[in-house]
Design an enzyme around this catalytic site. Structure first.
Site, PDB file in Angstrom:
ATOM      1  N   ASN A 188       0.859  -1.185   0.000  1.00 50.83           N
ATOM      2  CA  ASN A 188       0.000   0.000   0.000  1.00 50.83           C
ATOM      3  C   ASN A 188       0.899   1.241   0.000  1.00 50.83           C
ATOM      4  O   ASN A 188       1.365   1.695   1.045  1.00 50.83           O
ATOM      5  CB  ASN A 188      -0.911  -0.025   1.229  1.00 50.83           C
ATOM      6  CG  ASN A 188      -2.103   0.904   1.081  1.00 50.83           C
ATOM      7  OD1 ASN A 188      -1.975   1.988   0.551  1.00 50.83           O
ATOM      8  ND2 ASN A 188      -3.253   0.478   1.572  1.00 50.83           N
ATOM      9  N   ASP A 189       1.133   1.801  -1.175  1.00 54.17           N
ATOM     10  CA  ASP A 189       2.103   2.892  -1.350  1.00 54.17           C
ATOM     11  C   ASP A 189       1.913   4.065  -0.392  1.00 54.17           C
ATOM     12  O   ASP A 189       2.879   4.517   0.226  1.00 54.17           O
ATOM     13  CB  ASP A 189       2.036   3.424  -2.792  1.00 54.17           C
ATOM     14  CG  ASP A 189       2.581   2.448  -3.792  1.00 54.17           C
ATOM     15  OD1 ASP A 189       3.535   1.734  -3.467  1.00 54.17           O
ATOM     16  OD2 ASP A 189       2.043   2.387  -4.908  1.00 54.17           O
ATOM     17  N   PRO A 190       0.692   4.631  -0.306  1.00 55.58           N
ATOM     18  CA  PRO A 190       0.553   5.857   0.484  1.00 55.58           C
ATOM     19  C   PRO A 190       0.392   5.632   1.987  1.00 55.58           C
ATOM     20  O   PRO A 190       0.022   6.550   2.709  1.00 55.58           O
ATOM     21  CB  PRO A 190      -0.696   6.508  -0.112  1.00 55.58           C
ATOM     22  CG  PRO A 190      -1.513   5.382  -0.595  1.00 55.58           C
ATOM     23  CD  PRO A 190      -0.554   4.330  -1.049  1.00 55.58           C
TER      24      PRO A 190
END
Length: 514
Positions: A188-190
Site C-alpha cells: 500500500n504505497d501511500p
C-alpha cells in the site's frame, strides 16, 4: 519516419506485423462455462490486458518492482521467456545485503523517479512469488543457476542465492517483537507515515513474508538444500506465532502497528477498522485457524462486501490520520482510501481458493467485471473490456458515487485474475514433474470445458458434476488417473481430460425440491 512507414510504406507488411503482434498476446487458455460474459472477458479481453502490462511495462522506464514482477505473473502463461527476463533483471539490481530495490531501471539512461525514491519494504516478496510461479509453469530449473550480478558489487551469484538472500534481508528487518518494519510503505504505497521513524510495522508484510518463506522452502527442498529449507520453515512458523500474538484483534487481524506502538485496522478504530489484505494473507500464510477464519469471513461479509466488490478497508477515512499517512488524505472511497480496490480483491480470491472457499472466490472475481448490459455499464461507467484499478467504495458513507469505475487500466489485478482462473478455478497448475488437476468450479456450474497449453502440450478438459459421486474422478485419455497429479508431460501431445465432481449440496437441494 512514421508517415513514411505507416502511410506511404508497405501497408500489407505493416498490417501483417500488427496482426502477428496481437496474436502473440492472445494467451494460452480458453474456457466455455455457464457464464457467457465471463467467458468472453477471459478468452478475449483479459489476456490483452495482461499482455499489455507485461510487454510495455506500463509505458515507463522505471517500473515499481512490485508491479514489474506481478505483471510477469500473467506473462508466464503467454510468453514465459519474458517472465524469465523480468526475474533476472530485477535480481541483477538487488543489493548485496539482499534488499530488493523500489524500482527497476529498464534502460542505462533511466533514473528512479517519484514513488521509486520512497523506501518500501515488500519487493522481496514478489521476487519469490514470481520465481516460484515461473518454475511451476515451465520447470525451467536452469534459471536458479543463472549467474546474476548485484547493484553494488562486481561479484556474481546464482538467482537461487539472490532470492534466498532477499528472504534473509526480510527476516532481519524486524522490530523487537520480530515483526517486519514498514518504513514508508509496503504494498500500500501511500501508507507512508506508519513507520517513517523506523519503528512501525506491517502486519500484512509479516503474513506475506511467512507465505514467501514457505514457498521458497519447497524450492530449497527440490534443490536438496535442507539446511536453508529448514531455516525458512522455522522463520515462517515463528512469524505466524508473532502474527497471532501481536496482531489478532479478536475477530480479524490488525493491518499494522504505528511508530508510537498503536495497532491500527482494529475494532477500536472508528475509521479504517478492518483491512482486507491483513485477512487474505493470514489465510494464505496459514496464520488463521478454522475459528479465526470463520470470524474473519463474517467480518468481511458484514463490513467490506459491497454490490460492486470487496472494499480494501472500511470505513474510509474522512480526515487525515497522521500516523497512517497520505492514503487518509484521499477522498473517501477513492483509490487506497476504502475503494473497491481490485488488486486487493484478487489477493482475497487467492486466499479463498487456498482454503477451499471456491464459491466465495468466484463471486469476488466476478464482481470485478462489468456486465455487458446497459444498466451496469451506465452505473459503473465502465465498458466490459478490462479490469479497472478500482471502483469507488465508501458505500455507506457516499452511496451516490459507490461503484463508479476509476477507468484506470494499469493494475496488477489482471495477472492475478488470469492466474486464478487458470490455476484455481479451472485447477490446472504446474509442479516440478507434471501438472495438478484440481478444478474448483462454482457449485452452481453443472459443467464447463477449457483448453490450456502447458509446457508444449495441449490439455482439453471437460468438468462435469455427477450425482452419486463421493469424490473427484479424473480420466486422462480414457484412463483413470490415480490421484490428481499427471507426471511426465509430453511436448506436442494433446491430452483429453475428463473431471467428474460430486454434486454440490446446493444442487442436491435443488433436485430434492424438484
Amino acid at each position: 519516419m512514421l508517415i513514411e512507414k505507416y502511410l506511404r510504406g508497405d501497408a500489407d507488411a505493416v498490417q501483417s506485423t500488427s496482426r502477428a503482434y496481437v496474436a502473440g498476446g492472445l494467451g494460452s487458455f480458453e474456457i466455455e462455462s455457464p457464464d457467457a460474459a465471463f467467458d468472453v472477458f477471459v478468452n478475449h479481453w483479459l489476456p490483452r490486458q495482461v499482455f499489455y502490462h507485461g510487454d510495455t511495462n506500463r509505458l515507463t522506464t522505471d517500473p515499481q518492482t512490485r508491479n514489474y514482477l506481478q505483471d510477469a505473473l500473467g506473462m508466464v502463461f503467454i510468453r514465459p521467456d519474458t517472465t524469465r527476463e523480468v526475474i533476472l533483471r530485477a535480481a541483477s539490481q538487488q543489493f548485496v545485503s539482499g534488499k530488493v530495490p523500489d524500482g527497476i531501471l529498464l534502460r542505462p539512461d533511466a533514473a528512479l523517479k517519484y514513488i521509486n525514491q520512497v523506501p518500501h519494504t515488500d519487493h522481496a516478496v514478489w521476487l519469490v512469488i514470481a520465481t516460484c510461479a515461473y518454475l511451476d509453469e515451465t520447470n525451467d530449473r536452469s534459471i536458479l543457476a543463472a549467474p546474476t550480478g548485484w547493484a553494488d558489487s562486481d561479484r556474481t551469484d546464482s538467482l537461487y542465492d539472490h532470492v534466498t538472500r532477499a528472504l534473509s534481508f526480510l527476516a532481519r528487518e524486524v522490530d523487537d517483537c520480530g515483526l517486519p518494519l514498514i518504513a514508508q510503505g509496503d504494498w500500500n504505497d501511500p501508507m507512508n507515515m506508519v513507520g517513517y521513524k523506523g519503528k512501525g510495522v506491517s502486519g500484512w508484510l509479516a503474513e506475506a513474508s511467512s507465505y514467501a518463506m514457505s514457498l521458497w522452502a519447497k524450492v530449497c527442498d527440490a534443490e536438496a538444500d535442507q539446511e536453508t529449507a529448514g531455516w525458512l520453515r522455522r522463520e515462517a512458523n515463528a512469524m505466524v506465532e508473532r502474527i497471532n500474538a501481536h496482531l489478532w484483534d479478536g475477530d480479524w487481524y490488525a493491518r499494522g502497528i504505528t511508530d508510537a506502538g498503536k495497532p491500527f485496522g482494529v475494532s477500536a478504530d472508528v475509521e479504517g477498522r478492518i483491512y482486507l489484505n491483513a485477512q487474505s494473507w493470514a489465510m494464505l500464510c496459514g496464520a488463521a485457524d478454522e475459528d479465526r477464519k470463520a470470524r474473519m469471513l463474517r467480518a468481511i461479509d458484514d463490513q467490506l462486501e459491497t454490490p460492486y466488490g470487496i472494499a480494501i478497508f472500511a470505513p474510509a477515512y474522512t480526515r487525515m490520520r497522521e500516523d497512517v499517512g497520505r492514503l487518509t488524505q484521499k477522498w473517501p472511497g477513492v483509490a487506497e482510501n476504502g475503494a473497491v480496490y481490485n488488486h486487493a480483491a484478487a489477493f482475497y480470491a487467492a486466499a479463498l481458493y487456498h482454503v477451499d472457499e471456491s464459491d466465495r472466490a468466484y463471486r469476488v472475481l466476478r464482481a470485478m467485471l462489468t456486465d455487458p448490459q446497459a444498466d451496469d455499464i451506465a452505473l459503473r461507467g465502465q465498458l466490459p473490456l478490462y479490469i479497472p484499478n478500482y471502483y469507488r467504495g465508501a458505500l455507506h458513507q457516499y452511496p451516490q458515487t459507490a461503484g463508479r469505475s476509476s477507468n484506470l487500466f494499469n493494475t496488477g489485478t489482471a495477472s492475478w485474475f488470469y492466474r486464478l482462473v487458470i490455476e484455481q478455478l479451472c485447477g490446472l497448475r504446474g509442479m516440478r514433474d507434471g501438472i495438478v488437476i484440481e478444478p474448483q468450479i462454482p457449485s452452481d456450474w453443472d459443467r464447463c470445458r477449457f483448453r490450456r497449453t502447458f509446457r508444449g502440450a495441449i490439455f482439453e478438459v471437460e468438468v462435469e458434476r455427477v450425482g452419486g459421486l463421493t469424490d473427484r474422478e479424473i480420466d486422462v485419455d480414457r484412463k483413470q488417473l490415480d490421484g490428481s497429479v499427471l507426471s511426465h508431460i509430453e511436448r506436442g501431445r494433446t491430452y483429453k481430460v475428463t473431471v467428474r465432481l460430486p454434486e454440490s449440496a446446493q444442487q442436491c437441494r435443488r433436485h430434492t425440491a424438484a
